[in-house]
Design an enzyme around this catalytic site. Structure first.
Site, mmCIF file in Angstrom:
data_model
loop_
_atom_site.group_PDB
_atom_site.id
_atom_site.type_symbol
_atom_site.label_atom_id
_atom_site.label_comp_id
_atom_site.label_asym_id
_atom_site.label_seq_id
_atom_site.Cartn_x
_atom_site.Cartn_y
_atom_site.Cartn_z
ATOM 1 C CE1 TYR A 159 77.864 2.909 51.857
ATOM 2 C CE2 TYR A 159 77.890 0.823 53.047
ATOM 3 C CZ TYR A 159 77.398 2.107 52.882
ATOM 4 O OH TYR A 159 76.447 2.591 53.736
ATOM 5 C CB SER A 160 81.321 1.149 44.513
ATOM 6 O OG SER A 160 80.007 1.110 44.062
ATOM 7 C CB CYS A 340 78.631 3.829 38.972
ATOM 8 S SG CYS A 340 78.611 3.104 40.619
ATOM 9 C CD GLU A 380 77.440 -2.131 41.262
ATOM 10 O OE1 GLU A 380 77.286 -3.346 41.071
ATOM 11 O OE2 GLU A 380 78.468 -1.640 41.748
ATOM 12 C CE1 TYR A 382 75.023 4.872 45.496
ATOM 13 C CE2 TYR A 382 76.070 3.306 44.022
ATOM 14 C CZ TYR A 382 76.118 4.468 44.746
ATOM 15 O OH TYR A 382 77.252 5.249 44.718
HETATM 16 P P1 FAD Z 1 69.631 3.429 55.896
HETATM 17 O O1 FAD Z 1 69.670 3.312 57.377
HETATM 18 O O2 FAD Z 1 69.528 2.166 55.117
HETATM 19 O O3 FAD Z 1 68.473 4.424 55.479
HETATM 20 C C1 FAD Z 1 68.214 4.653 54.097
HETATM 21 C C2 FAD Z 1 67.639 6.038 53.928
HETATM 22 O O4 FAD Z 1 66.389 6.118 54.601
HETATM 23 C C3 FAD Z 1 68.513 7.132 54.522
HETATM 24 O O5 FAD Z 1 68.583 8.200 53.610
HETATM 25 C C4 FAD Z 1 67.791 7.542 55.802
HETATM 26 O O6 FAD Z 1 68.039 8.892 56.129
HETATM 27 C C5 FAD Z 1 66.350 7.273 55.432
HETATM 28 N N1 FAD Z 1 65.499 6.957 56.625
HETATM 29 C C6 FAD Z 1 65.835 6.277 57.730
HETATM 30 N N2 FAD Z 1 64.775 6.186 58.575
HETATM 31 C C7 FAD Z 1 63.748 6.806 57.958
HETATM 32 C C8 FAD Z 1 62.387 7.038 58.312
HETATM 33 N N3 FAD Z 1 61.862 6.609 59.460
HETATM 34 N N4 FAD Z 1 61.628 7.718 57.429
HETATM 35 C C9 FAD Z 1 62.127 8.143 56.234
HETATM 36 N N5 FAD Z 1 63.412 7.961 55.868
HETATM 37 C C10 FAD Z 1 64.208 7.293 56.707
HETATM 38 N N6 FAD Z 1 76.624 4.453 48.924
HETATM 39 C C11 FAD Z 1 77.711 5.250 49.026
HETATM 40 O O7 FAD Z 1 77.683 6.240 49.781
HETATM 41 N N7 FAD Z 1 78.853 4.982 48.307
HETATM 42 C C12 FAD Z 1 78.961 3.925 47.483
HETATM 43 O O8 FAD Z 1 80.008 3.714 46.845
HETATM 44 C C13 FAD Z 1 77.823 3.052 47.372
HETATM 45 N N8 FAD Z 1 77.864 1.971 46.571
HETATM 46 C C14 FAD Z 1 76.778 1.170 46.453
HETATM 47 C C15 FAD Z 1 76.861 0.078 45.594
HETATM 48 C C16 FAD Z 1 75.764 -0.756 45.448
HETATM 49 C C17 FAD Z 1 75.861 -1.935 44.504
HETATM 50 C C18 FAD Z 1 74.567 -0.485 46.180
HETATM 51 C C19 FAD Z 1 73.361 -1.373 46.021
HETATM 52 C C20 FAD Z 1 74.495 0.589 47.029
HETATM 53 C C21 FAD Z 1 75.594 1.442 47.189
HETATM 54 N N9 FAD Z 1 75.563 2.535 48.051
HETATM 55 C C22 FAD Z 1 76.655 3.363 48.148
HETATM 56 C C23 FAD Z 1 74.390 2.825 48.911
HETATM 57 C C24 FAD Z 1 74.576 2.151 50.301
HETATM 58 O O9 FAD Z 1 74.518 0.736 50.151
HETATM 59 C C25 FAD Z 1 73.496 2.538 51.316
HETATM 60 O O10 FAD Z 1 72.240 2.301 50.755
HETATM 61 C C26 FAD Z 1 73.573 3.983 51.778
HETATM 62 O O11 FAD Z 1 74.831 4.260 52.384
HETATM 63 C C27 FAD Z 1 72.483 4.267 52.833
HETATM 64 O O12 FAD Z 1 72.622 3.329 53.865
HETATM 65 P P2 FAD Z 1 72.409 3.736 55.369
HETATM 66 O O13 FAD Z 1 72.523 2.509 56.219
HETATM 67 O O14 FAD Z 1 73.259 4.893 55.747
HETATM 68 O O15 FAD Z 1 70.918 4.248 55.391
#
Ligand code: FAD
Length: 382
Positions: A159-160, A340, A380, A382
């Site tokens: 997360y940024s 971003c 950046e 994602y």
């Molecule tokens: P996950 O559990 O990883 O799931 C990912 C997606 O898959 C979700 O949309 C979920 O609904 C879907 N999913 C889950 N299970 C299934 C299934 N069986 N079938 C289909 N789809 C499914 N995010 C921010 O909100 N703010 C930020 O500032 C931010 N900064 C970032 C900076 C960087 C450098 C990077 C790489 C990423 C950033 N992100 C940011 C994104 C963050 O890292 C996560 O990827 C995001 O919050 C989703 O993670 P999660 O664990 O909630 O979802």
């Protein structure tokens, strides 16, 4: 976001002003955390009571962020100024196998009722042990087991960081994130399927003051704010939570009284969101516009409320196109440009920049490689 999370917003009393060191103690009481600031005499002292925040959220469409109150003061002194000392940014102080246990200070919904989806501003207390620079990211390891590797923890999510190195309380002890809750809608029924909701974003948005959180990092160098030239131009392009690093930059440029860095250049923010209710940190940015009209520009693209000149949805690239002559000139004069947000933003933006370059009789490929070579191009997504 559920009202429960909103109502868990921390009870916070913040005083800000001329005193260099802002002493803060955190104590837990009745399931909420309060910041007990050292009293000091200033007409700028501000107190925001939880009830006010809750009532405002419940009864109005206006989105309130605690930091908005902070923005209404003149520049705030920050401490400890040792955070300015290192020549290199802190990097990977904590790793997935040796993460840092921090505490949630507050979780605040920062979008209005008509925003599609939910975004939260989350303040984390690291007690000064996880220093970072503006533009870096933290990793978060959500609690529980990795479904793909039974017995192992979840993978780290990045997360940024949305605050400056001094944090939202200007004391170097907190970091803030701007997190969009990832929800899953079944494409056939159109209904939400909670079993497939994003693990980490939901953990973060549902967390309560005092909850523990496993952090790694800080990481990332690509979005660091180059500070060698205080009169530089910084063009920042964001979609949604992609605004997070820019909130940190802009607080550093316009809100904080940072020793040895007096910004006199231009910061230009392009922010793309769905509608007015989805605007993030809008009061903070609007205040900079009012107070620093020569140094800050702010253009919004509201895809579901505005039309571009072809009658289609207004995306951030349409705003870039509108100002492309100025942007190209600024880039030619050494401006930095940052992107971003969601990955999907880049193809549309690149197509627009390429088209504009061609209309100007320039080769976009050559220009892009020059921008990269000069370290003016920061991405950046994602
Ligand atoms: P996950 O559990 O990883 O799931 C990912 C997606 O898959 C979700 O949309 C979920 O609904 C879907 N999913 C889950 N299970 C299934 C299934 N069986 N079938 C289909 N789809 C499914 N995010 C921010 O909100 N703010 C930020 O500032 C931010 N900064 C970032 C900076 C960087 C450098 C990077 C790489 C990423 C950033 N992100 C940011 C994104 C963050 O890292 C996560 O990827 C995001 O919050 C989703 O993670 P999660 O664990 O909630 O979802």
């Amino acid at each position: 976001m559920s009202h429960s999370a909103v109502s868990q917003a921390a009870a916070v009393s913040v005083s800000i002003g001329n005193e260099r060191s802002l002493t803060r103690s955190v104590f837990k009481h009745n399931n909420s955390i309060s910041f007990n600031t050292k009293p000091w005499s200033s007409s700028l002292a501000l107190t925001q009571k939880t009830s006010t925040i809750r009532d405002a959220k419940r009864y109005s469409n206006t989105t309130i962020c605690m930091s908005v109150q902070q923005a209404s003061s003149s520049k705030v002194n920050v401490s400890p100024i040792e955070l300015e000392d290192p020549t290199d940014p802190p990097l990977n102080l904590y790793k997935p196998k040796d993460s840092y246990t921090a505490k949630i200070v507050s979780v605040e919904r920062v979008v209005g009722p008509k925003a599609p989806g939910e975004t939260c501003h989350i303040v984390i207390d690291h007690e000064g042990n996880l220093p970072y620079w503006e533009g870096q990211s933290y990793g978060v390891i959500p609690p529980g087991e990795n479904p793909k590797k039974p017995g192992a923890p979840h993978n780290v999510r990045l997360y940024s960081i949305a605050s400056t190195r001094y944090g939202d309380f200007f004391d170097g002890k907190t970091a803030s994130l701007c997190v969009r809750r990832a929800v899953y809608y079944d494409p056939e029924t159109g209904k939400e399927d909670p079993s497939k909701n994003g693990v980490c974003s939901n953990f973060l948005c549902d967390s309560k003051p005092g909850d523990k959180i496993q952090i790694t990092g800080p990481s990332g160098k690509v979005m660091l704010l180059p500070e060698n030239d205080p009169n530089a131009t910084h063009i920042m392009v964001a979609t949604g939570t992609g605004v997070a690093p820019y909130r940190g930059y802009l607080r550093r440029l316009f809100m904080e009284n940072v020793p040895n860095y007096k910004f006199g250049g231009l910061a230009w923010l392009f922010l793309g969101v769905a509608n007015t209710d989805s605007l993030l940190y809008d009061d903070e940015f609007s205040k900079y516009l009012k107070d620093h009209p020569d140094n800050f520009r702010f253009d919004k693209a509201l895809s579901r409320e505005e039309k571009n000149k072809k009658g289609g949805k207004m995306y951030v690239q349409d705003k870039i196109e509108e100002y492309s002559d100025e942007i190209f000139k600024l880039l030619d004069n050494g401006a930095h440009i940052y992107f971003c947000g969601l990955k999907g933003m880049m193809p549309g933006i690149q197509d627009t920049l390429k088209r504009v370059a061609e209309e100007r009789g320039e080769s976009w490929d050559a220009k892009l490689s020059q921008l990269r070579k000069n370290k003016q191009w920061h991405v950046e997504v994602y």
